[in-house]
Each structure stands twice: as C-alpha cells, then as structure tokens.
Motif scaffolding. Structure first.
Motif: not given
Length: 122
Positions: A51-53, A56-58, A119-122
């Motif tokens: 999770p660090f770094g 979460i973006e649309y 949403r996507k995880v970057i």
C-alpha cells in the motif's frame, strides 16, 4: 521509508489481507456473474500487498453508468463491510502515534473498498 513501511505492513497482517482478497477474488471468478467483482477484489488485494507508495485515481475515461450500477451492487454485496473493517482498523491504529502511517493506508483502502469500479491503483 516506503520499503520499510511495506515490510512492516506485510509482517503485521498485510499478507493475510492480501491472501483473503485473492481467495475471495478466485471464488467470485468461479461464476460468470462474479467475474467483475472478482477483478475488483484482485485490485484490492494488490493494494493490500504494497500500500505504501501507491495512489488511487479515477480512470481517465468516463466509465459510464455501468460503473455506478456495479458500485451500488458491490456496496450491497459486501463493500460496506470491507469499508467498515478498514475504517475500524484505521481508527484503531490512528489512536497511537506510531500507527498513523498504517491508519492512512487503511483509510486509503477503505475508500477503494467503498467504490472500486471506475478507479485504478497507480
């Protein structure tokens, strides 16, 4: 700091959360109807692993009304319970000074667990 935070996260429950999300995703993908929900569970599992770094973006494109319908279904099927669990652990960790970075990660995961579609995880 990101590597150290992720390693501590993995040791103290992050790997267990990752395994739970992956197993839930695999069980959901057994049925044809559950495949979209299983893919979202995999998305949560990847975020639960490191999770660090990550942010979460649309999504850049407009996902449309199908994304909204799927988020509502996700919310009623189990998203509210996942969100409340992450919120509870975030509050619990946020009480201590040392646990604040991990509380932030739980709050980030709670926001994704509430509405994962679009949403996507970057």
């Amino acid at each position: 700091m990101k590597i150290l935070g992720n390693l501590i996260w993995l040791i103290f429950g992050g790997f267990a959360i990752f395994i739970e999300y992956i197993i839930a995703g695999l069980l959901l993908c057994i049925t044809i109807i559950g495949i979209p929900f299983g893919l979202q569970s995999f998305k949560l599992g990847i975020l639960a692993l490191w999770p660090f770094g990550q942010k979460i973006e649309y999504m850049d494109y407009a996902p449309g009304c199908l994304s909204t319908i799927m988020n509502v279904l996700w919310l009623f099927i189990g998203g509210i319970w996942i969100t409340l669990t992450h919120f509870f652990f975030g509050i619990l960790l946020g009480i201590t000074i040392i646990g604040i970075p991990w509380a932030k990660q739980h709050f980030k995961m709670a926001s994704l667990a509430l509405t994962p579609f679009g949403r996507k995880v970057i």
